[in-house]
Design a protein around this motif. Structure first.
Motif, PDB file in Angstrom:
ATOM      1  N   PHE A   1       0.827  -1.213   0.000  1.00 31.09           N
ATOM      2  CA  PHE A   1       0.000   0.000   0.000  1.00 31.09           C
ATOM      3  C   PHE A   1       0.858   1.258   0.000  1.00 31.09           C
ATOM      4  O   PHE A   1       0.652   2.156  -0.814  1.00 31.09           O
ATOM      5  N   GLY A   2       1.829   1.320   0.917  1.00 31.73           N
ATOM      6  CA  GLY A   2       2.690   2.502   0.966  1.00 31.73           C
ATOM      7  C   GLY A   2       3.460   2.686  -0.324  1.00 31.73           C
ATOM      8  O   GLY A   2       3.578   3.804  -0.835  1.00 31.73           O
ATOM      9  N   GLY A   3       3.968   1.582  -0.880  1.00 31.70           N
ATOM     10  CA  GLY A   3       4.665   1.667  -2.155  1.00 31.70           C
ATOM     11  C   GLY A   3       3.749   2.076  -3.289  1.00 31.70           C
ATOM     12  O   GLY A   3       4.146   2.834  -4.188  1.00 31.70           O
ATOM     13  N   PHE A   4       2.506   1.584  -3.242  1.00 36.54           N
ATOM     14  CA  PHE A   4       1.531   1.964  -4.268  1.00 36.54           C
ATOM     15  C   PHE A   4       1.249   3.470  -4.224  1.00 36.54           C
ATOM     16  O   PHE A   4       1.269   4.153  -5.250  1.00 36.54           O
ATOM     17  N   VAL A   5       0.981   3.988  -3.024  1.00 33.67           N
ATOM     18  CA  VAL A   5       0.695   5.417  -2.889  1.00 33.67           C
ATOM     19  C   VAL A   5       1.909   6.245  -3.302  1.00 33.67           C
ATOM     20  O   VAL A   5       1.779   7.259  -4.003  1.00 33.67           O
ATOM     21  N   ALA A   6       3.098   5.806  -2.878  1.00 31.16           N
ATOM     22  CA  ALA A   6       4.313   6.546  -3.210  1.00 31.16           C
ATOM     23  C   ALA A   6       4.529   6.608  -4.720  1.00 31.16           C
ATOM     24  O   ALA A   6       4.873   7.668  -5.267  1.00 31.16           O
ATOM     25  N   LEU A   7       4.339   5.480  -5.405  1.00 29.73           N
ATOM     26  CA  LEU A   7       4.515   5.480  -6.859  1.00 29.73           C
ATOM     27  C   LEU A   7       3.453   6.320  -7.552  1.00 29.73           C
ATOM     28  O   LEU A   7       3.733   6.979  -8.555  1.00 29.73           O
ATOM     29  N   ALA A   8       2.224   6.286  -7.022  1.00 33.73           N
ATOM     30  CA  ALA A   8       1.161   7.106  -7.620  1.00 33.73           C
ATOM     31  C   ALA A   8       1.528   8.581  -7.567  1.00 33.73           C
ATOM     32  O   ALA A   8       1.216   9.348  -8.488  1.00 33.73           O
ATOM     33  N   LEU A   9       2.198   8.996  -6.480  1.00 36.27           N
ATOM     34  CA  LEU A   9       2.624  10.386  -6.349  1.00 36.27           C
ATOM     35  C   LEU A   9       3.898  10.680  -7.146  1.00 36.27           C
ATOM     36  O   LEU A   9       4.077  11.785  -7.657  1.00 36.27           O
ATOM     37  N   TRP A  10       4.783   9.684  -7.274  1.00 35.50           N
ATOM     38  CA  TRP A  10       6.106   9.894  -7.852  1.00 35.50           C
ATOM     39  C   TRP A  10       6.150   9.696  -9.361  1.00 35.50           C
ATOM     40  O   TRP A  10       6.987  10.284 -10.041  1.00 35.50           O
ATOM     41  N   LEU A  11       5.257   8.863  -9.911  1.00 34.63           N
ATOM     42  CA  LEU A  11       5.342   8.499 -11.325  1.00 34.63           C
ATOM     43  C   LEU A  11       5.323   9.706 -12.277  1.00 34.63           C
ATOM     44  O   LEU A  11       6.127   9.746 -13.216  1.00 34.63           O
ATOM     45  N   PRO A  12       4.407  10.664 -12.111  1.00 40.55           N
ATOM     46  CA  PRO A  12       4.440  11.799 -13.063  1.00 40.55           C
ATOM     47  C   PRO A  12       5.794  12.494 -13.097  1.00 40.55           C
ATOM     48  O   PRO A  12       6.313  12.801 -14.170  1.00 40.55           O
ATOM     49  N   ARG A  13       6.372  12.720 -11.919  1.00 42.30           N
ATOM     50  CA  ARG A  13       7.689  13.368 -11.859  1.00 42.30           C
ATOM     51  C   ARG A  13       8.749  12.492 -12.526  1.00 42.30           C
ATOM     52  O   ARG A  13       9.620  12.986 -13.246  1.00 42.30           O
ATOM     53  N   TYR A  14       8.674  11.199 -12.306  1.00 42.12           N
ATOM     54  CA  TYR A  14       9.637  10.268 -12.893  1.00 42.12           C
ATOM     55  C   TYR A  14       9.535  10.265 -14.415  1.00 42.12           C
ATOM     56  O   TYR A  14      10.546  10.326 -15.122  1.00 42.12           O
ATOM     57  N   LEU A  15       8.327  10.196 -14.935  1.00 39.97           N
ATOM     58  CA  LEU A  15       8.116  10.132 -16.382  1.00 39.97           C
ATOM     59  C   LEU A  15       8.576  11.409 -17.079  1.00 39.97           C
ATOM     60  O   LEU A  15       9.119  11.373 -18.186  1.00 39.97           O
ATOM     61  N   ILE A  16       8.360  12.533 -16.422  1.00 35.42           N
ATOM     62  CA  ILE A  16       8.801  13.811 -16.998  1.00 35.42           C
ATOM     63  C   ILE A  16      10.328  13.890 -16.998  1.00 35.42           C
ATOM     64  O   ILE A  16      10.946  14.295 -17.984  1.00 35.42           O
ATOM     65  N   GLY A  17      10.941  13.475 -15.881  1.00 34.15           N
ATOM     66  CA  GLY A  17      12.386  13.583 -15.754  1.00 34.15           C
ATOM     67  C   GLY A  17      13.145  12.597 -16.621  1.00 34.15           C
ATOM     68  O   GLY A  17      14.196  12.927 -17.182  1.00 34.15           O
TER      69      GLY A  17
END
Length: 425
Positions: A232-248
């Motif tokens: 769950f924590g990893g899921f929430v973290a990736l949901a928040l982090w993915l847009p930044r990761y994809l842009i970078g």
């Protein structure tokens, strides 16, 4: 291992109604809990917040919603989900309404602190719903209830239109109104669970408060908490982090990155119900083995940074380039999210089976640790980016967590099997 007995429907509420209304209420609460994912951008611009201040504002509801789960779970065990769920929604509604009248950063943080109570509704719903179902159906029921995570997508899809039309204050006011309406509807369409009815009728005694905390001394409970920290924590973290990761990494624009992030979040919430069904049929332990094994493979693959290699061939140096392309990355992340959703359901299948009398306390603690993962992991991802200079360092961290979880689970299972063999017939 202790199993719970089938619970008969109460006189004026069926298990299906309790599950349906709890899931709808959790969807609304989750939508409110993630409201800053949309209005936070506008608030940041209006107040001129730094990235750190903005991160604290967005993360405060996640943090408080996680910390309050243990207390709400215990209160649900003692006073019933109907009462605690209703009061939780009303309290969150008041804080959400007050947010629309906040003008300074401290006022925003105070409102976010109260608004985070909405995230604690998960512990309430788990303890409430579990009491309506026998052990062989609890995995499916709690998996369906967990689909309420899709409330985050509801906010991402609807809130931007309200914000553009009437401002971020209107988003807070409308979300608060919806919470109040949901609280009233929940109160009048549900009833007390069978255990609370039995206690009020004098057929069962309410356990002492100290007994509610007794299971938390078990190392097994904390092992379940580590599982949930990842799934769950990893899921929430990736949901928040993915847009930044994809842009970078891939240079996507914000719209495309947000769309891929939503495509990751929605299925990863919906498939949780399927994880509950699998846990009932194949066993939660089997589902957890598959979850950790596949997740370890995915995170290990995603941990490999893009690199150029030169090897000495027969005819001289040979150069090779390795990189996971955007579409391959999207596919692997989708697989990771899918198995995380199965794991979320499997973890909570364990709890009412091993701790049928303390679902609120144990479920609250496990949910609290999982929620804290959603708060601390994005911070860890940022720190690792600064220390290593590698975008893939976030997946390295997730690999370490899932590998540790898999190893701990495997050794614990082997120890339990050995103890069972040594017991006299």
């Amino acid at each position: 291992m202790t199993t719970s007995q089938p619970a008969a429907p109460t006189r004026d509420i069926t298990p299906s109604r309790a599950l349906t209304m709890s899931t709808v209420a959790f969807t609304v609460c989750f939508a409110v809990w993630t409201i800053f994912s949309i209005i936070g951008v506008r608030i940041k611009d209006e107040l001129g917040l730094s990235e750190t201040a903005f991160g604290l504002l967005v993360g405060t509801p996640i943090l408080t919603g996680s910390l309050v789960r243990l207390a709400l779970g215990i209160w649900t065990d003692r006073y019933g989900g109907r009462l605690v769920y209703t009061l939780t929604m009303l309290a969150a509604a008041v804080a959400t309404l007050l947010l629309s009248f906040a003008h300074t950063y401290p006022q925003m943080l105070a409102a976010a602190l109260g608004l985070g109570v909405a995230g604690g509704s998960f512990a309430v719903g788990v303890a409430y719903v579990a009491r309506f179902y026998p052990a062989e159906k609890q995995g499916t029921a709690l998996g369906i209830f967990g689909v309420g995570n899709v409330g985050a997508a509801v906010t991402k899809f609807i809130a931007p239109f309200v914000l553009v039309a009437w401002g971020w204050e209107a988003v807070a006011q409308i979300w608060a109104l919806v919470l109040v309406v949901m609280a009233v509807v929940f109160w009048f369409t549900t009833g007390d669970d069978p255990v609370i009815r039995a206690q009020r009728a004098g057929r069962a005694a309410r356990p002492k408060l100290a007994s509610e905390f007794a299971p938390l001394k078990s190392l097994q409970v904390w092992r379940f908490a580590l599982y949930y920290f990842f799934v769950f924590g990893g899921f929430v973290a990736l949901a928040l982090w993915l847009p930044r990761y994809l842009i970078g990494v891939y240079g996507f624009d914000i719209a495309t990155a947000g769309l891929i992030g939503a495509a990751y979040s929605v299925p990863a919430s919906i498939f949780r119900a399927y994880g509950g069904v699998l846990s009932d049929k194949a066993g939660a332990r089997s589902v957890m083995y598959w979850t950790f094994a596949v997740s370890a493979a995915c995170t290990a693959l995603l941990s490999i940074p893009a690199a150029d290699y030169v090897v000495q061939g027969i005819d001289g140096p040979k150069a090779f380039h390795f990189e996971i392309g955007p579409w391959a990355f999207t596919a692997i992340v989708f697989v990771l999210g899918f198995f995380m959703s199965l794991g979320k359901a499997a973890v909570y299948k364990h709890i009412p089976v091993y701790y049928p009398q303390n679902v609120g306390a144990v479920g609250g603690l496990v949910g609290m640790i999982g929620g804290l993962g959603g708060f601390f992991l994005p911070l860890l991802f940022g720190v690792l980016n600064d220390l290593t200079g590698l975008w893939t360092s976030c997946f390295m961290a997730l690999f370490v967590i899932v590998a540790a979880s898999l190893a701990w689970m495997h050794f614990a299972v082997r120890r339990m099997e050995r103890d069972e063999r040594l017991q006299p017939a």
